[in-house]
Write a protein that holds these residues in place. Structure first.
Motif, PDB file in Angstrom:
ATOM      1  N   HIS B  44       0.354   8.794   4.427  1.00 48.58           N
ATOM      2  CA  HIS B  44      -0.008   7.628   4.273  1.00 48.58           C
ATOM      3  C   HIS B  44       1.405   6.450   3.991  1.00 48.58           C
ATOM      4  N   VAL B  45       1.850   6.515   4.997  1.00 46.95           N
ATOM      5  CA  VAL B  45       3.362   5.662   5.195  1.00 46.95           C
ATOM      6  C   VAL B  45       2.919   4.161   5.596  1.00 46.95           C
ATOM      7  N   PRO B  46       3.639   3.223   5.062  1.00 47.74           N
ATOM      8  CA  PRO B  46       3.497   1.699   5.591  1.00 47.74           C
ATOM      9  C   PRO B  46       3.617   1.788   7.233  1.00 47.74           C
ATOM     10  N   GLY B  47       2.732   1.260   7.983  1.00 47.38           N
ATOM     11  CA  GLY B  47       2.615   1.156   9.514  1.00 47.38           C
ATOM     12  C   GLY B  47       3.343  -0.358  10.114  1.00 47.38           C
ATOM     13  N   ALA B  48       2.675  -0.217  11.119  1.00 49.27           N
ATOM     14  CA  ALA B  48       3.148  -1.612  11.959  1.00 49.27           C
ATOM     15  C   ALA B  48       2.603  -2.739  11.530  1.00 49.27           C
ATOM     16  N   LYS B  49       3.222  -3.871  11.658  1.00 48.01           N
ATOM     17  CA  LYS B  49       2.725  -5.218  11.218  1.00 48.01           C
ATOM     18  C   LYS B  49       1.519  -5.463  11.923  1.00 48.01           C
ATOM     19  N   VAL B  52      -4.106  -2.634   9.527  1.00 50.68           N
ATOM     20  CA  VAL B  52      -4.456  -2.425   8.019  1.00 50.68           C
ATOM     21  C   VAL B  52      -3.510  -1.409   7.537  1.00 50.68           C
ATOM     22  N   PHE B  53      -2.567  -0.801   7.989  1.00 47.31           N
ATOM     23  CA  PHE B  53      -1.556   0.057   7.590  1.00 47.31           C
ATOM     24  C   PHE B  53      -0.312  -0.607   7.245  1.00 47.31           C
ATOM     25  N   GLU B  54      -0.156  -1.679   7.362  1.00 47.37           N
ATOM     26  CA  GLU B  54       1.108  -2.512   7.117  1.00 47.37           C
ATOM     27  C   GLU B  54       1.600  -2.283   5.835  1.00 47.37           C
ATOM     28  N   HIS B  55       0.601  -2.262   4.618  1.00 48.49           N
ATOM     29  CA  HIS B  55       0.994  -2.015   3.351  1.00 48.49           C
ATOM     30  C   HIS B  55       0.331  -0.696   2.806  1.00 48.49           C
ATOM     31  N   LEU B  56       0.418  -0.237   1.814  1.00 51.53           N
ATOM     32  CA  LEU B  56      -0.156   0.660   1.226  1.00 51.53           C
ATOM     33  C   LEU B  56      -1.490   0.312   0.711  1.00 51.53           C
ATOM     34  N   PHE B  57      -1.689  -0.793   0.133  1.00 46.14           N
ATOM     35  CA  PHE B  57      -3.029  -1.359  -0.073  1.00 46.14           C
ATOM     36  C   PHE B  57      -3.100  -2.636   0.504  1.00 46.14           C
ATOM     37  N   ASP B  58      -4.211  -2.529   1.630  1.00 46.17           N
ATOM     38  CA  ASP B  58      -4.139  -3.769   2.431  1.00 46.17           C
ATOM     39  C   ASP B  58      -4.887  -4.634   1.576  1.00 46.17           C
ATOM     40  N   VAL B  59      -4.799  -5.931   1.545  1.00 47.00           N
ATOM     41  CA  VAL B  59      -5.582  -7.185   1.395  1.00 47.00           C
ATOM     42  C   VAL B  59      -5.733  -7.957   2.439  1.00 47.00           C
ATOM     43  N   PRO B 220       1.821   9.945  -0.746  1.00 46.81           N
ATOM     44  CA  PRO B 220       0.315   9.701  -0.377  1.00 46.81           C
ATOM     45  C   PRO B 220      -0.349  10.132   0.981  1.00 46.81           C
ATOM     46  N   ALA B 221      -1.447  10.395   1.195  1.00 44.72           N
ATOM     47  CA  ALA B 221      -1.784  10.791   2.537  1.00 44.72           C
ATOM     48  C   ALA B 221      -2.997   9.864   2.597  1.00 44.72           C
TER      49      ALA B 221
END
Lengths: 199, 346, 321
Positions: B44-49, B52-59, B220-221
């Protein structure tokens, strides 16, 4: 949802004497026979360090004399689990590590004694259990949270809220109960036949 | 530039909708034209802009409304948030993780100031401004787990690690896919997954447990899961099944597009540092069939997945009653053309 | 995802001689900032660059989990070992830069315990330094019994006694003080958990005595990292990567695999976590199993090996790596 057997369903074994300084044995009805069987394999001094709590229930006086003949250090016979509960709690409070717990009889008794033991800090994996006698279930209604005792049928009507419940094999140690889920939530007019299956 | 938080409902009049931008970032869960369980765990690494994976906890745009719905559920049934006595430390771990990540990812909406154990937390979207002492439960209005998860989208289970297993000893569960925290709390990894068909026989949980037990902090995963929900209802709890179960009988060819939702769970796993527990957030995303078919690839693929789903899985996911209607509706969007590999909408 | 790959750049800020056998090392982040929070009982793996060889040794964190401005470990010099502790004692100086892993806990407290009963022998005291600090910070109920050779080697006994007073019980061999374990175990309230860390013989004695006294397995926690033992060199075929390697006298099989450029997962490097478990494809010879992870049945089967601590003697060995 299927009622097929699943991994949260408790697996009971056969009581066998464990290394320990004291032994607390709790049984209801036919569970007495499991204690008598254990006695056949127990070391000579086992019952001199043992406390038996027995709730005869439907078995009546059948096993009392045989249990007393084991000469346990303490013997208690009570009319119900509820009546035995204060004594059981006090016994756990005063107990030391090295006290081993054995529970035999109905699934409801096994589950409820394990609940009290857990509060006292005994891990469920440290407890010897053996199921004897009735297979009637304690069922918790997932909707109203009420527990219906001695359930023998599938489905069963919740004794608290009246919903018709499918009794699943999914079991909670914390509640010492199986899960009951409304069987006809999607179509309340669909009333399946009731069968007696937990006996 | 902040998030445009929507006011909407997940009950009664069901005014929930996704904006077109939110549809494009929807975590579509099928990378091929079929589905079967797999461990499918990835870092679970920050993903593309704009994913929903841009940040570790998506808001996202539903944040404020989802938190309002959570408050309604908890007012009705406080048993949806529970913590066994030994899990308080893990609650503080959870609070620290969520506050630091939110403040880092969305500084315009959240801020955290730490001076030793004197902490100051500001949550602007929910109008919260609290000063408290880290580690001292009496300085917060709720226990730490409940406090921070009333401000975080998704369900959270907290797993104690001991005796070669993971034990679900705390959590908050108000947007679940039909499982009861109150009933399952205290169970181990195999016990609370007990009702899931097929996967045990496939050894899925044994492999997953081995992986999770070795999970380290800072690494994290995540994995995903999916089901379907009739109406955009977050609280599809077993507790209220007798109230929402009839929804499943209301699907008609005319209302599939608006009423039937694909529900995707992003499950994450974090090692918590003080307690050595695992945090298991389960974030739910909903998308209407009308919204899904705005991507021709997703429409074709979901039609094929749903049509070919093994019957045990359809039953477990509770799709049996309305699956044929939805498959029929989706077939209009499937011309049989091949789909490209991967999750994206093309 | 690979376990054990999360590394932290640190600088040695202090090296303290604790007694004739033990040195304490302090690490801070090289680039500033606090180190990751950890839980009592956690260890880090310290990377040592020793004349072209890389050693990776696990050490328990002994500083307070409540303060992570620095990490501290204590290393007991082992003159007969493979050289890791000697390297730490001889080569590591303040100001030196090193690499350590993120903390991993394979010896964590059971927070359900109504009481924590800890038994330490010698350098086995280190994880309890962190655990007692963690428990004391939250009013936890614990009691520590610590056996050592003499006052000079009673590492940190003074610190612990000053902090926790009567909760610390010291047993010095040269004073003829002896822990009456049977009695100690017979007076503990239900819900007590037992933790033991020390030499292999002590762990064995405590576990056996506890089992005899009716303590269920679930209530007895022990930390025993078997340090890899030196042994005769042996040759191994790594079938998946199609490489032949030689494991040197002072090298573990895992280290030899890593030296060949492979990165098998690991956490403990001491035969307990199970991460580096490796399948055996074929062999002609005899295994020297030293791990606590595989079952006796696994050991007998000849199908599996834990390369972090176990060795081999014989004609040929082919592994699935």
């Amino acid at each position: 949802m299927s009622a097929a057997s699943m991994l949260s369903r408790p697996v009971y074994g056969t009581l066998s004497p464990q290394a320990g300084k004291h032994h607390l044995l709790v049984a209801d009805a036919e569970g007495a026979a499991a204690i008598l069987d254990l006695a056949k394999n127990a070391p000579a001094d086992f019952f001199a360090k043992a406390h038996i709590i027995y709730i005869p229930g439907a078995s009546g006086p059948e096993y009392i004399d045989a249990l007393k003949a084991l000469n346990p250090e303490r013997f208690y016979e009570g009319p119900s689990f509820a009546a035995a509960l204060p004594r059981l709690r006090q016994t756990f409070d005063a107990a030391h590590m090295g006290t081993r717990l054995y529970i035999a009889g109905s699934e409801g008794l096994i589950g409820q004694v394990m609940q009290v033991a857990a509060e006292a800090g005994v891990d469920h994996a440290s407890i010897q259990t053996e199921q004897r006698g009735s297979l009637a279930r304690r069922v918790q209604c997932v909707h109203c949270k009420g527990i219906t005792e001695n359930v023998t049928t599938q489905p069963v009507k919740c004794s608290h809220c009246g919903l018709l419940l499918l009794v699943r094999d999914h079991y909670s140690r914390r509640y010492a109960a199986f899960q009951g889920v409304c069987i006809n939530a999607e179509d309340p007019t669909d009333i399946p036949p009731t069968e007696e299956i937990f006996r | 530039m902040g998030i445009n938080f929507k006011q909407e409902t997940f009950r009664d009049d069901f005014s929930f909708r996704n904006s077109p931008e939110q549809v494009r970032r929807f975590p579509f869960p099928f990378h091929e034209d079929g589905y079967m369980y797999s461990v499918n765990i990835e870092p679970h690494v920050p993903g593309a802009k704009n994913t929903v994976f841009e940040h570790l906890f998506d808001v996202d745009e539903h944040y404020v409304s989802e938190m309002h719905d959570r408050a309604l559920v908890l007012a009705e049934d406080p048993l949806r948030c529970q913590s066994l006595p030994h899990m308080t430390l893990a609650g503080w771990d959870t609070l620290e993780l969520l506050m630091t990540e939110k403040a880092k990812s969305y500084p315009e909406h959240f801020s955290l100031t730490r001076d030793g154990d004197k902490w100051h937390w500001v949550n602007r979207p929910l109008g919260i401004d609290d000063r408290f002492t880290f580690g001292d439960t009496s300085t917060l209005p709720y226990d730490p787990l409940e406090y921070i998860t009333r401000q975080s989208q998704g369900d959270f289970a907290v797993l104690d690690q001991r005796d070669g297993n993971l034990w679900m000893d705390a959590g908050i569960v108000t947007t679940q896919a039909d499982w009861s925290l109150d009933f399952d709390i205290g169970m181990n990894f195999f016990e609370w997954h007990a009702p899931v068909p097929l996967a045990h026989e496939m050894g899925v949980f044994k492999r997953a447990l081995k992986f999770l037990m070795a999970l380290q902090q800072g690494q994290p995963a995540r994995r995903h899961n999916w089901t379907m929900t009739i109406n955009p209802r977050l609280d599809t709890s077993p507790e209220n099944y007798h109230k929402w179960g009839t929804d499943r009988t209301t699907v008609t060819p005319e209302n599939v597009g608006d009423k039937v939702h694909l529900r995707v769970e992003i499950q994450m796993f974090f090692r918590l540092p003080r307690s050595n527990a695992l945090l298991f957030p389960i974030r739910c995303y909903l998308i209407k069939m009308d919204e899904l078919v705005t991507s021709p690839k997703w429409a074709r693929r979901f039609h094929r997945v749903l049509r070919d789903l093994p019957p045990e899985l359809a039953e477990y996911k509770g799709l049996v009653r309305y699956r044929p209607t939805v498959v029929e509706w989706l077939s209009k969007y499937d011309d049989g053309a091949p789909t490209s590999p991967g999750f994206g909408p093309d | 995802m690979r376990a054990g790959s999360n590394r932290i750049d640190v600088t040695v800020t202090d090296v303290v001689v604790v007694n004739e056998l033990v040195k304490r090392f302090h690490f801070e982040r090289t680039h500033g900032g606090i180190l990751p929070t950890f839980s009592g009982g956690a260890h880090v793996v310290v990377e040592m660059r020793d004349e072209g060889k890389t050693r990776l040794n696990p050490y328990s964190l002994m500083s307070s989990p409540l303060d992570t401005r620095d990490y501290t470990i204590s290393v007991r010099r082992d003159d007969a070992g493979r050289g890791g502790s000697l390297f730490m004692h001889r080569e590591v100086k303040p100001g030196q830069r090193m690499v350590i892993s993120n903390p991993v806990n394979l010896f964590s407290l059971d927070l359900r315990a109504k009481k924590h009963l800890m038994i330490a022998g010698g350098i086995g005291i280190t994880p309890f330094m962190a655990q007692t600090a963690q428990l004391a910070g939250r009013g936890g109920n614990f009691e520590l019994h610590y056996a050592c050779r003499n006052d000079a080697l009673a590492t940190y006994a003074d610190v612990l006694t000053a902090r926790y007073d009567r909760r610390i019980h010291l047993y010095r061999d040269d004073h003829g003080e002896k822990l009456d374990l049977e009695k100690l175990l017979s007076t503990q309230p239900l819900g007590t958990y037992l933790y033991v860390c020390g030499p292999a013989g002590m762990i064995k004695w405590v576990r056996a005595t506890a089992a005899e006294a009716g303590w269920p397995d679930e209530t007895v926690h022990f930390e025993h990292f078997a340090a890899p033992q030196p042994g005769k060199p042996f040759d191994v075929r790594l079938a998946v990567s199609e490489v032949d390697i030689r494991v040197g006298e002072h090298e573990s099989l895992l280290e030899a695999i890593e030296a060949a450029g492979l990165n098998p997962p690991y956490l403990c490097r001491g035969g307990v976590c199970g991460q580096c478990e490796t399948n055996v494809i074929s062999y002609d010879g005899k295994f020297l199993h030293n791990d606590h992870w595989l079952s006796e049945e696994d050991h007998r089967s000849g199908c599996k090996i834990m390369p972090c601590v176990s060795r081999f003697e014989g004609k040929s060995l082919t592994l699935e790596r």
